[in-house]
Design a protein around this motif. Structure first.
Motif, PDB file in Angstrom:
ATOM      1  N   GLU A  55       3.118   5.686 -37.746  1.00 38.23           N
ATOM      2  CA  GLU A  55       4.472   5.706 -38.498  1.00 38.23           C
ATOM      3  C   GLU A  55       4.078   5.844 -39.808  1.00 38.23           C
ATOM      4  OE1 GLU A  55       7.765   3.358 -38.164  1.00 38.23           O
ATOM      5  OE2 GLU A  55       8.407   4.515 -35.824  1.00 38.23           O
ATOM      6  N   ARG A  87      10.543  -1.827 -32.397  1.00 34.95           N
ATOM      7  CA  ARG A  87       8.348  -1.142 -31.694  1.00 34.95           C
ATOM      8  C   ARG A  87       8.118  -0.398 -32.475  1.00 34.95           C
ATOM      9  NH1 ARG A  87       7.524  -3.602 -26.441  1.00 34.95           N
ATOM     10  NH2 ARG A  87       8.710  -5.512 -27.063  1.00 34.95           N
ATOM     11  N   ALA A  88       7.117  -0.762 -33.191  1.00 36.32           N
ATOM     12  CA  ALA A  88       6.163   0.637 -34.557  1.00 36.32           C
ATOM     13  C   ALA A  88       5.678   1.754 -33.812  1.00 36.32           C
ATOM     14  CB  ALA A  88       4.899  -0.664 -34.659  1.00 36.32           C
ATOM     15  N   GLY A  89       6.037   2.664 -32.991  1.00 36.16           N
ATOM     16  CA  GLY A  89       6.375   3.629 -32.177  1.00 36.16           C
ATOM     17  C   GLY A  89       5.021   3.486 -31.438  1.00 36.16           C
ATOM     18  N   VAL A  90       4.473   2.911 -30.893  1.00 38.11           N
ATOM     19  CA  VAL A  90       3.647   2.918 -30.156  1.00 38.11           C
ATOM     20  C   VAL A  90       4.294   2.841 -28.455  1.00 38.11           C
ATOM     21  CG1 VAL A  90       1.733   2.102 -31.336  1.00 38.11           C
ATOM     22  CG2 VAL A  90       3.068   0.261 -30.802  1.00 38.11           C
ATOM     23  N   GLY A  91       4.747   3.095 -28.403  1.00 35.62           N
ATOM     24  CA  GLY A  91       5.676   2.989 -26.904  1.00 35.62           C
ATOM     25  C   GLY A  91       5.304   1.492 -26.402  1.00 35.62           C
ATOM     26  N   ARG A  92       6.270   1.902 -25.118  1.00 41.24           N
ATOM     27  CA  ARG A  92       5.866   0.437 -24.075  1.00 41.24           C
ATOM     28  C   ARG A  92       4.797  -0.386 -24.013  1.00 41.24           C
ATOM     29  NH1 ARG A  92      11.132  -1.811 -22.001  1.00 41.24           N
ATOM     30  NH2 ARG A  92      12.004  -1.614 -23.586  1.00 41.24           N
ATOM     31  N   LEU A  93       4.628  -1.501 -23.931  1.00 42.64           N
ATOM     32  CA  LEU A  93       3.757  -2.148 -22.865  1.00 42.64           C
ATOM     33  C   LEU A  93       3.544  -1.251 -21.488  1.00 42.64           C
ATOM     34  CD1 LEU A  93       1.286  -4.676 -23.718  1.00 42.64           C
ATOM     35  CD2 LEU A  93       3.343  -5.930 -22.264  1.00 42.64           C
ATOM     36  N   PRO A 114       1.245  -4.055 -33.806  1.00 38.54           N
ATOM     37  CA  PRO A 114       2.271  -3.233 -33.707  1.00 38.54           C
ATOM     38  C   PRO A 114       2.539  -3.170 -32.088  1.00 38.54           C
ATOM     39  CG  PRO A 114       0.066  -1.949 -34.318  1.00 38.54           C
ATOM     40  CD  PRO A 114       0.569  -4.159 -34.777  1.00 38.54           C
ATOM     41  N   GLY A 115       2.215  -3.502 -31.396  1.00 35.68           N
ATOM     42  CA  GLY A 115       2.559  -3.001 -29.669  1.00 35.68           C
ATOM     43  C   GLY A 115       4.039  -3.863 -29.555  1.00 35.68           C
ATOM     44  N   LEU A 145      -5.367  -1.444 -38.821  1.00 33.66           N
ATOM     45  CA  LEU A 145      -4.766  -2.118 -36.971  1.00 33.66           C
ATOM     46  C   LEU A 145      -3.509  -2.452 -37.643  1.00 33.66           C
ATOM     47  CD1 LEU A 145      -7.837  -4.242 -36.090  1.00 33.66           C
ATOM     48  CD2 LEU A 145      -7.073  -1.978 -35.934  1.00 33.66           C
ATOM     49  N   ASN A 146      -2.346  -2.659 -38.398  1.00 30.13           N
ATOM     50  CA  ASN A 146      -1.909  -3.509 -38.025  1.00 30.13           C
ATOM     51  C   ASN A 146      -0.584  -2.311 -38.323  1.00 30.13           C
ATOM     52  OD1 ASN A 146       1.720  -4.719 -38.307  1.00 30.13           O
ATOM     53  ND2 ASN A 146       0.097  -6.919 -37.764  1.00 30.13           N
ATOM     54  N   PRO A 172      -3.093  -1.706 -29.723  1.00 29.30           N
ATOM     55  CA  PRO A 172      -1.595  -2.135 -30.658  1.00 29.30           C
ATOM     56  C   PRO A 172      -1.116  -3.916 -30.233  1.00 29.30           C
ATOM     57  CG  PRO A 172      -1.080  -0.398 -28.957  1.00 29.30           C
ATOM     58  CD  PRO A 172      -2.700  -0.638 -28.823  1.00 29.30           C
ATOM     59  N   TYR A 173      -1.790  -3.609 -28.634  1.00 27.42           N
ATOM     60  CA  TYR A 173      -1.403  -5.357 -28.510  1.00 27.42           C
ATOM     61  C   TYR A 173      -1.875  -6.799 -28.913  1.00 27.42           C
ATOM     62  CZ  TYR A 173       2.140  -1.980 -26.320  1.00 27.42           C
ATOM     63  OH  TYR A 173       2.859  -0.988 -25.555  1.00 27.42           O
ATOM     64  N   CYS A 174      -1.472  -7.038 -29.746  1.00 29.86           N
ATOM     65  CA  CYS A 174      -2.656  -8.507 -30.329  1.00 29.86           C
ATOM     66  C   CYS A 174      -3.880  -8.062 -31.579  1.00 29.86           C
ATOM     67  CB  CYS A 174      -2.829  -9.422 -29.444  1.00 29.86           C
ATOM     68  SG  CYS A 174      -1.241 -10.128 -28.363  1.00 29.86           S
ATOM     69  N   ASP A 222       0.307   2.426 -36.855  1.00 31.94           N
ATOM     70  CA  ASP A 222       1.088   2.582 -35.445  1.00 31.94           C
ATOM     71  C   ASP A 222       1.700   4.043 -35.406  1.00 31.94           C
ATOM     72  OD1 ASP A 222       2.583   2.449 -37.897  1.00 31.94           O
ATOM     73  OD2 ASP A 222       4.105   0.930 -37.566  1.00 31.94           O
ATOM     74  N   ARG A 266      -4.097   5.884 -35.334  1.00 31.74           N
ATOM     75  CA  ARG A 266      -3.279   5.050 -34.286  1.00 31.74           C
ATOM     76  C   ARG A 266      -4.645   4.328 -34.161  1.00 31.74           C
ATOM     77  NH1 ARG A 266       0.798   5.809 -31.181  1.00 31.74           N
ATOM     78  NH2 ARG A 266       1.579   7.869 -32.294  1.00 31.74           N
TER      79      ARG A 266
END
Lengths: 468, 468, 468
Positions: free
Chosen positions: B402, A452-458, A305-306, B396-397, B365-367, B400, B361
């Motif tokens: 939403e 991007r799935a609503g999780v904000g930017r990296l 999702p990120g 997990l996926n 969220p990254y990987c 997000d 949440r």
């Protein structure tokens, strides 16, 4: 549609044989997620395309993961009391559980048994098993081999090392007119398995060779990486590049005899999804389109999702759904030249659509322009019009600044190439103009970011810091 | 999923028998939209759950309606010249048209005939007829009874009163952590009819008993009311409470042998609609989902455009579609313990989903996070994963910010309980956190308000003023 | 629903015969996109409805097109050496390629052949061919006629003129309460072809006669124009009127024996699309609805992206899909009174819905109003309700300021007329009020403007300047 035309000018059986031959060269190597087998594989690919190799030290943090120790293996066997190798790594590298720790011991069968993996339902096949993240060892063998074992003591040797080292991956970057990227990713960590691994490597390599030397709209990035940890490591170290990825494909399982299966991106309606559906629909071959799910290949990471990248996955047989999956039966006979060639052609068609999927603007939007005076219509009224004229009318009517050529192809039911030909002809006749190249590409990239799935930017530097 | 677990720990046949037994206790009472029969019924429910009883005086204005006179009846019959009661209220209270004005007269058959209601197509059944809002009287009898009448004079007695009094209704309010409410409504005005009335009352009562004593996310309001006028009176007097209603169900016709039928809310895509569809889809039993229509039970009032509440209706047989509807054949044999118990279980499942349908949440969220190092993954690579691990990947996926757990259950095709279990496990492992309880509930309530069907808010005090 | 009622009060067979008889009167005339045949045709229509005739000079620019020279023809033939007319324009005006330049010559058959058009697959039929925009000449004849030609010299005469003149078209404007318009357009340029041309002319004329003299919500504009160039010329000269067009229909091919086919507007979900679908669905006859495509009749121009008008096309047989299309077999036997009458009735139904498709507002939006006290409900409770009461409940529940009567008809599955009757009754009972006439019409017009396909407004004066 230069890419596909170029491919189609070549002998497709010859292409297939060449793909299969490269797979055969790579087949014997004992690959893993780290180590010399992986390096050797990347080296052989690097003889065809100019790879950039990265080595990440053991212990490096990549998001929630840690780069593991490097694994290498020279030999392994189970010897009976007569000194015969009854299970022998030299005959098939699947015999050792991948990432097995070193062992040298004499063990009675009843103790050894819990470390032996077989497939009773396919008694002649050797399963493929791994233990990357839990230090352990074991052997995989055919069920018939196990039944033949005597209830005595065996000499067990795994001549491996599991030590600090590096994780290796390779990328091939092909710059286009825009920095917006198309990502092609395939895993390179499976040992002697032909469809689930090698087919993806050889198709991706051929695709990269085919694309290079052209004036391209998009930039292309081909990743040859160990599964899961490789994708995670690449994403952690390249989040700037991630911003540029507009479309992507994970390639694997492209050589077997089943119909092509495309697994959609997490978004489900990305341009790559619509492009793949269009190409497959007009392919004349059976195919299937699967909804996204979070299990599978490295699209799991790209579509976390990120990131939520527009990355789908093209396969023939779907992981886990065919008996040969993760067994010694996924061998060089299981993949066929004609199927490898068809897979390469499908990828090429898809890239050709993406390269050409611009929006155009009808410069005479009020009523039809008079095609007849430009020799773009049939001369004698009263007769039916052909598909070419029909395509021109579709392109003119829907080139309103809101429809891309793919939109028009879909709405008209005509193949993209027919629509593209009509658009080019109308441009030459001064009736149509392309809507700015850059703006179209930007639109895609913005899209990918905002979706991007609503999780904000990296967070800035997160990947870099993680690598400490 | 505590509610359903608690229910499933009990013997379902025993539950069914208990529901049926309570229906049998209530069956003989001659209920109507006002009067002692209704009070007696609410009194018996009040022995099980702590009801708050309201009495509204005759003549009170409630929106466009006026609370009618109160009706009570002691006896009624048609006597032949020999003094035999050929139609006798004491044997079946359906024999009198409900709300009949008092009468004592001798009438020849040919004059009486226009006041007799029968069902020629079911000659042994007595129909159920009412005349609440037009002062009138009549008898309902089996067609065979009517055919046996002689062409002579009959003594006709209806010993009823129709006088200023009150309309009675009851509510059971169960406070939860939030003031946002779930409404459960059933009508209590039908006399000896088992499915169309009593089944709803006994299931709703059992549901209220089951819910009480728990720490609940939502507050619950159970309404036991006379049909139409009761719902209208409650809405007119409680428009502050209306603002809090997030989800609702009208319960009736829950004991017969047909498949469960759910009639959707006017909105058509409310959370209760999606929840019911999910529960029924995974129930293993046949079911049917009906679009909203403005005829039916009290959802007609809750879903009137000024309110447009997210209130659906759960039934087995649909009103008017089965021959026993509104006849003496809708008796205690027509409803069965096993069907009552299954209906209760379905309601419980639905409330369990609503209670647990939070958003979570993914904190990584990254990987994918590395599930293996937390013992949340299979140890040996190369093998397939089970449904539990699959559920973790889905949660997990899509956690997000939403997607709710119900969204994830729907998209994955997995049952809500599997998804919920995965979410709890991931929370305990520090990989997931719930998105604020209150914010989620507020979102629903805001939704319900903003989705009012374009007719603006209820004018302040309208209900109150109407009650003068 | 006055229009349909008025039509239905007349004898439908008589209507059909009258339509066919008018078509028979028009049949012999040799029409083209300019010239005396077209003028004579418009003159005969003008004896029934008060047409305004426009004449545009040759050479006038209309968007990308130029008004062509005017074509007139007196005679044409091919004579054999014995002086027999083997092909004779006097017997069938299809024999000459429409817009043929004058010719007088003696030509051997082998040279003549390239100018002869036949249909080998229908050897007795004469094809219809034109050469409007490329100066040329030719003959159309049956394949059997051609086979009978001798390999000798023929005298070829086309006594035509192609000279500066005018393009003629006609319109009939019927003012309504609003300046918002409904456009009915049909082409009038085909010579002796009955279905593809005359059926549209006679149905449109009868429709105009039927509408006139009524108090109408919309203004109506009936166009009788030469195909393509006429529509383009009208659009170029009338872009102010275009702004007012809310709905429109191209009418043609309405007399043959196939089911009615409706081709949707480019928008695909315009009110005319939904209205036509509703009317056809409730017609009791088979029908088919086609997606928009940019080939066909003059909807091609009205739906060009600069205009994107909500104009659909009603036909029976679809152009190019039936063997008689553009041949001498499209004659007066091919069209039938009963089919012409049914087509007229369908158009009338559609206009009746559009005239009556208002939004209403439920004045008692909180709960149902008490229909019983207004004698709008059944008297005895417990019985089923009829379709009329059901329609009242639908109208009340969905008259929330967001649903038109057509919306309610669609959602309820009831015919528009039933819903409309319910709405009128509820208005008379003070329970419902119409949402402002003008605002509803404006909403449609705004809609039509804002839905222009992204190409901006017509530059001011463009049409005018183009006409220089």
């Amino acid at each position: 549609m230069r890419l596909l035309k170029e491919l189609d000018e070549r002998d497709s059986m010859e292409i297939g044989r060449s793909l299969h031959s490269f797979a055969a060269d790579l087949y014997p190597i004992c690959r893993s997620i780290t180590g010399e087998g992986l390096r050797q594989t990347l080296g052989m690919i690097g003889q065809r395309i100019a790879l950039q190799i990265s080595e990440i030290p053991t212990g490096t943090l990549v998001f929630d993961w840690t780069i593991p120790k490097e694994w290498n293996i020279r030999d392994a066997y189970i010897k009976d009391e007569a000194g015969n190798r009854v299970v022998d790594f030299q005959r098939c590298n699947l015999h050792v559980v991948n990432y097995s720790t070193p062992v040298r011991a004499k063990i009675p069968l009843h103790e050894l048994r819990s470390r032996l993996f077989t497939m009773p339902e396919h008694p002649d096949w050797i399963p493929y098993r791994t233990s990357y993240y839990k230090e352990d060892w074991g052997f995989c063998l055919s069920h018939n081999q196990m039944l033949a074992l005597q209830n005595t003591e065996y000499e067990v040797v795994i001549d491996s090392t599991l030590e600090d080292g590096h994780l290796t991956y390779a990328e091939y970057y092909l710059p286009g007119r825009s920095e917006h990227e198309i990502l092609i990713s395939c895993h390179a960590c499976h040992p002697s398995l032909a469809n689930d691994n090698l087919s993806g490597l050889v198709v991706a390599t051929a695709l990269a060779e085919l694309m290079s030397g052209h004036d391209l709209r998009y930039s292309y990035r081909f990743l040859f990486i160990p599964g899961t940890i490789g994708a995670i490591a690449w994403l952690a170290r390249n989040h700037n590049a991630v911003e540029n990825i507009c479309h992507g494909l994970v390639l694997t399982g492209l050589g077997d005899g089943r119909a092509l299966h495309y697994k959609k991106t997490r978004r489900g309606d990305a341009e790559i999804d619509r492009t793949m559906a269009h190409v497959l629909r007009h392919s004349g071959s059976p195919y299937e389109i699967l909804e996204f799910s979070p299990y599978g290949y490295d699209e799991r990471q790209y579509c976390s999702p990120g990131f939520n990248l527009a990355v789908g996955c093209l396969m023939r047989s779907v992981w886990g759904t065919f008996p040969e999956y993760h067994t010694s039966a996924d061998n060089l006979d299981f993949i066929r030249p004609v199927q490898l060639a068809e897979s390469l052609r499908t990828c090429t068609s898809v890239l050709d659509v993406l390269e050409n999927n611009y929006q155009y603007r009808n410069l005479n939007p009020y009523c039809e322009p008079q095609l007849g005076k430009r020799d773009l219509y049939r001369a004698t009224g009263g007769e039916a019009i052909g598909v070419d004229i029909n395509a021109r009318l579709w392109v003119l009517n829907f080139s309103d600044g809101e429809h891309s050529l793919l939109d028009i192809a879909e709405r008209s039911g005509l193949p993209f190439s027919t629509i593209k030909d009509a658009a080019e002809l109308l441009c030459r006749s001064g009736l149509l103009s392309v809507v700015g190249d850059e703006s179209a590409a930007n639109r895609n990239a913005d899209n990918s970011t905002s979706r991007r799935a609503g999780v904000g930017r990296l967070p800035p530097g997160q990947g870099v810091i993680a690598l400490g």
